[in-house]
Write an enzyme that holds these catalytic residues in place. Structure first.
Site, PDB file in Angstrom:
ATOM      1  N   HIS A  14       0.870  -1.203   0.000  1.00  0.00           N
ATOM      2  CA  HIS A  14       0.000   0.000   0.000  1.00  0.00           C
ATOM      3  C   HIS A  14       0.891   1.232   0.000  1.00  0.00           C
ATOM      4  O   HIS A  14       1.497   1.572   1.018  1.00  0.00           O
ATOM      5  CB  HIS A  14      -0.902   0.012   1.236  1.00  0.00           C
ATOM      6  CG  HIS A  14      -1.888   1.132   1.222  1.00  0.00           C
ATOM      7  ND1 HIS A  14      -3.246   0.928   1.324  1.00  0.00           N
ATOM      8  CD2 HIS A  14      -1.734   2.479   1.106  1.00  0.00           C
ATOM      9  CE1 HIS A  14      -3.868   2.092   1.273  1.00  0.00           C
ATOM     10  NE2 HIS A  14      -2.965   3.059   1.137  1.00  0.00           N
ATOM     11  N   HIS A  16       1.573   5.405  -1.721  1.00  0.00           N
ATOM     12  CA  HIS A  16       1.258   6.583  -2.539  1.00  0.00           C
ATOM     13  C   HIS A  16       2.565   7.186  -3.035  1.00  0.00           C
ATOM     14  O   HIS A  16       3.441   7.504  -2.220  1.00  0.00           O
ATOM     15  CB  HIS A  16       0.524   7.641  -1.708  1.00  0.00           C
ATOM     16  CG  HIS A  16      -0.768   7.139  -1.121  1.00  0.00           C
ATOM     17  ND1 HIS A  16      -1.984   7.313  -1.742  1.00  0.00           N
ATOM     18  CD2 HIS A  16      -1.025   6.443   0.025  1.00  0.00           C
ATOM     19  CE1 HIS A  16      -2.941   6.767  -0.992  1.00  0.00           C
ATOM     20  NE2 HIS A  16      -2.379   6.218   0.077  1.00  0.00           N
ATOM     21  N   ARG A  18       2.317   9.670  -5.751  1.00  0.00           N
ATOM     22  CA  ARG A  18       1.944  10.902  -6.469  1.00  0.00           C
ATOM     23  C   ARG A  18       2.442  10.844  -7.916  1.00  0.00           C
ATOM     24  O   ARG A  18       2.611   9.785  -8.484  1.00  0.00           O
ATOM     25  CB  ARG A  18       2.461  12.171  -5.755  1.00  0.00           C
ATOM     26  CG  ARG A  18       2.235  12.203  -4.256  1.00  0.00           C
ATOM     27  CD  ARG A  18       0.805  12.020  -3.828  1.00  0.00           C
ATOM     28  NE  ARG A  18       0.684  12.185  -2.372  1.00  0.00           N
ATOM     29  CZ  ARG A  18      -0.280  11.662  -1.657  1.00  0.00           C
ATOM     30  NH1 ARG A  18      -1.234  10.938  -2.204  1.00  0.00           N
ATOM     31  NH2 ARG A  18      -0.330  11.855  -0.351  1.00  0.00           N
ATOM     32  N   LYS A  99      -9.141  -0.022  -5.951  1.00  0.00           N
ATOM     33  CA  LYS A  99      -9.199   0.625  -4.649  1.00  0.00           C
ATOM     34  C   LYS A  99     -10.568   1.242  -4.441  1.00  0.00           C
ATOM     35  O   LYS A  99     -11.076   1.970  -5.297  1.00  0.00           O
ATOM     36  CB  LYS A  99      -8.116   1.710  -4.561  1.00  0.00           C
ATOM     37  CG  LYS A  99      -8.098   2.490  -3.255  1.00  0.00           C
ATOM     38  CD  LYS A  99      -7.676   1.631  -2.073  1.00  0.00           C
ATOM     39  CE  LYS A  99      -7.849   2.353  -0.743  1.00  0.00           C
ATOM     40  NZ  LYS A  99      -6.708   3.162  -0.363  1.00  0.00           N
ATOM     41  N   HIS A 136     -10.573   1.241   1.736  1.00  0.00           N
ATOM     42  CA  HIS A 136     -10.372   2.267   2.771  1.00  0.00           C
ATOM     43  C   HIS A 136     -11.577   2.150   3.693  1.00  0.00           C
ATOM     44  O   HIS A 136     -12.670   2.614   3.354  1.00  0.00           O
ATOM     45  CB  HIS A 136     -10.260   3.670   2.164  1.00  0.00           C
ATOM     46  CG  HIS A 136      -9.976   4.711   3.205  1.00  0.00           C
ATOM     47  ND1 HIS A 136      -8.755   5.331   3.345  1.00  0.00           N
ATOM     48  CD2 HIS A 136     -10.749   5.203   4.204  1.00  0.00           C
ATOM     49  CE1 HIS A 136      -8.794   6.163   4.381  1.00  0.00           C
ATOM     50  NE2 HIS A 136      -9.999   6.107   4.922  1.00  0.00           N
ATOM     51  N   HIS A 174      -4.674  -0.581   5.824  1.00  0.00           N
ATOM     52  CA  HIS A 174      -4.189   0.212   6.965  1.00  0.00           C
ATOM     53  C   HIS A 174      -5.149   0.158   8.153  1.00  0.00           C
ATOM     54  O   HIS A 174      -5.708   1.174   8.576  1.00  0.00           O
ATOM     55  CB  HIS A 174      -3.905   1.667   6.571  1.00  0.00           C
ATOM     56  CG  HIS A 174      -4.901   2.326   5.662  1.00  0.00           C
ATOM     57  ND1 HIS A 174      -6.242   2.407   5.929  1.00  0.00           N
ATOM     58  CD2 HIS A 174      -4.744   2.934   4.467  1.00  0.00           C
ATOM     59  CE1 HIS A 174      -6.852   3.051   4.953  1.00  0.00           C
ATOM     60  NE2 HIS A 174      -5.965   3.367   4.045  1.00  0.00           N
ATOM     61  N   LEU A 219      -5.104   9.348   7.790  1.00  0.00           N
ATOM     62  CA  LEU A 219      -6.429   8.729   7.876  1.00  0.00           C
ATOM     63  C   LEU A 219      -6.341   7.284   7.409  1.00  0.00           C
ATOM     64  O   LEU A 219      -5.718   7.041   6.370  1.00  0.00           O
ATOM     65  CB  LEU A 219      -7.437   9.496   7.008  1.00  0.00           C
ATOM     66  CG  LEU A 219      -7.817  10.877   7.547  1.00  0.00           C
ATOM     67  CD1 LEU A 219      -8.617  11.665   6.521  1.00  0.00           C
ATOM     68  CD2 LEU A 219      -8.603  10.742   8.856  1.00  0.00           C
ATOM     69  N   ASP A 247       1.409   2.650   3.545  1.00  0.00           N
ATOM     70  CA  ASP A 247       0.562   3.833   3.350  1.00  0.00           C
ATOM     71  C   ASP A 247       1.400   5.106   3.407  1.00  0.00           C
ATOM     72  O   ASP A 247       0.914   6.158   3.841  1.00  0.00           O
ATOM     73  CB  ASP A 247      -0.593   3.887   4.349  1.00  0.00           C
ATOM     74  CG  ASP A 247      -1.699   4.848   3.891  1.00  0.00           C
ATOM     75  OD1 ASP A 247      -1.743   5.199   2.690  1.00  0.00           O
ATOM     76  OD2 ASP A 247      -2.508   5.249   4.742  1.00  0.00           O
TER      77      ASP A 247
HETATM   78  O1  DOR Z   1      -3.638   9.679   5.445  1.00  0.00           O
HETATM   79  C1  DOR Z   1      -3.941   9.345   4.325  1.00  0.00           C
HETATM   80  N1  DOR Z   1      -3.331   9.862   3.239  1.00  0.00           N
HETATM   81  N2  DOR Z   1      -4.902   8.438   4.169  1.00  0.00           N
HETATM   82  C2  DOR Z   1      -5.373   8.111   2.952  1.00  0.00           C
HETATM   83  O2  DOR Z   1      -6.251   7.299   2.876  1.00  0.00           O
HETATM   84  C3  DOR Z   1      -4.868   8.804   1.743  1.00  0.00           C
HETATM   85  C4  DOR Z   1      -3.523   9.309   1.947  1.00  0.00           C
HETATM   86  C5  DOR Z   1      -3.079  10.282   0.893  1.00  0.00           C
HETATM   87  O3  DOR Z   1      -3.267  10.018  -0.303  1.00  0.00           O
HETATM   88  O4  DOR Z   1      -2.487  11.299   1.247  1.00  0.00           O
HETATM   89 ZN    ZN Z   2      -3.350   5.068   1.464  1.00  0.00          ZN
END
Ligand code: DOR
Ligand code: ZN
Length: 343
Positions: A14, A16, A18, A99, A136, A174, A219, A247
């Site tokens: 999991h 991110h 960008r 997702k 999520h 998460h 989150l 995450d």
């Molecule tokens: O804290 C978080 N950031 N929770 C998420 O589900 C998305 C993530 C984000 O893309 O920044």
């Molecule tokens: Zn995430």
């Protein structure tokens, strides 16, 4: 006291990363530690087609430093109207999962699902194709307390979803509560969960120690200590249903240190080190390899990686920040000393 530990090369289930310039900061961090990572599709606009996912994959690969072997595992963003026939196309192109963000639950989730019923034809196609749904797990109703949103999600959405799709592969992403840990521990083989390093290491006090600490805000938000302990217990149990998903979620520092700061903790710069710290503190370093390197591929039906990584007990100080396009990226625990270090 174990001073060093060698693991089969792990994966991050999991992540991110960008897009654009940001990729050149964050992809090298992950590629230095992990062989593969599940790439979250919550870009603006979200990754909702196979074509978009494949183009994004090429941009990620272009940011992998020479000499590192790293494979992004692509996902699509489920919306109310993602057509069911996209699933076969996605699977044939190597997309590994979809997702599910409840609309409004978190960063870039406005295009998320407003009502799961609307996605049932697509979920049906996913169940048939063996394509996992990455969830999520938080309800979004403003009347539900922020700290209860995951537990309420299990009752209101996950249990009905499981009943309607008994063989859909679901990863509860998460997880942050004892309710989620128990749900997954007792679920059948179609259900698994990822656990972040920060939810294993910290409880909600970290958000407010000596002042408000925006870099600890993510989150689902950090919870009480009893929940952290339940997560540690879940990963310590040796159950194959729990696996590593950082995450790691980078945001420009000025948007986290803000009157309405963004959710997301950046941990990719020292992910394995933080997991080693958490497993070590629980006395279960011997469970780290299955959690990091075996349980994920088994659930996704992929092979284990070859090669290995070694962590040693050695104090070092993580950088305070990284360049992030025009901005700065402040990692979780930047400038602090960490007890484990990757060799
Ligand atoms: O804290 C978080 N950031 N929770 C998420 O589900 C998305 C993530 C984000 O893309 O920044
Ligand atoms: Zn995430």
């Amino acid at each position: 006291m174990t001073g060093q530990i060698t693991l089969t090369r792990p994966d991050d289930w999991h992540l991110h990363v960008r897009d654009g310039q940001a990729l050149h900061t964050v992809v090298p961090h992950t590629a230095a530690q992990f062989a593969r990572a599940i790439i979250m599709p919550n870009l603006r606009p979200p990754v909702t087609t196979t074509a978009h996912a494949l183009a994004y994959k090429q941009r990620i690969l272009a940011a992998v430093p020479e000499g590192l072997d790293f494979q992004p595992l692509m996902t699509l963003y489920l919306t109310d109207n993602l057509p069911a026939d996209e699933i076969a196309r996605a699977r044939d192109a190597g997309v590994v999962a979809l997702k599910f963000y409840p609309a409004g639950a978190t960063t870039n989730s406005d295009a998320g699902v407003t009502e799961l019923r609307k996605t049932y034809a697509t979920l049906e196609a996913m169940q048939r194709a063996g394509m996992p749904l990455l969830v999520h797990g938080e309800v979004t109703s403003p009347e539900v307390d922020l700290f209860d949103r995951e537990a309420v999600f299990i009752e209101k959405q996950l249990i009905p979803l499981r009943r309607d799709f008994p063989e859909l592969k679901i990863v509860f992403e998460h997880i942050t509560t004892k309710e989620a840990a128990q749900y997954v521990a007792h679920a059948d083989r179609f259900t698994a969960a990822t656990v972040t390093a920060h939810h294993l290491l910290f409880n909600r006090n970290a958000l407010f120690s000596g002042g408000i600490r925006p870099h600890y805000y993510c989150l689902p938000v950090l919870k009480r200590e009893i929940h952290r302990q339940a997560l540690v217990q879940a990963v310590s149990s040796g159950s194959a249903k729990f696996f590593l998903g950082t995450d790691s979620a980078p945001h420009p520092a000025h948007l986290k240190e803000h009157a309405s700061g963004c959710a997301g903790c950046y941990t990719a710069h020292a992910a394995l080190e933080m997991y080693a710290e958490a497993f070590d503190a629980a006395g279960v370093l011997n469970r780290l390899e299955a959690f990091a390197s075996f349980n994920g591929p088994a659930f996704y039906g992929l092979s284990r990686n070859t090669g290995s990584v070694t962590l040693k007990r050695e104090t070092w100080t993580a950088p305070e920040s990284f360049a992030f396009g025009e901005a700065q990226l402040k990692p979780l625990r930047g400038g602090e000393s960490l007890p484990w270090r990757m060799v």
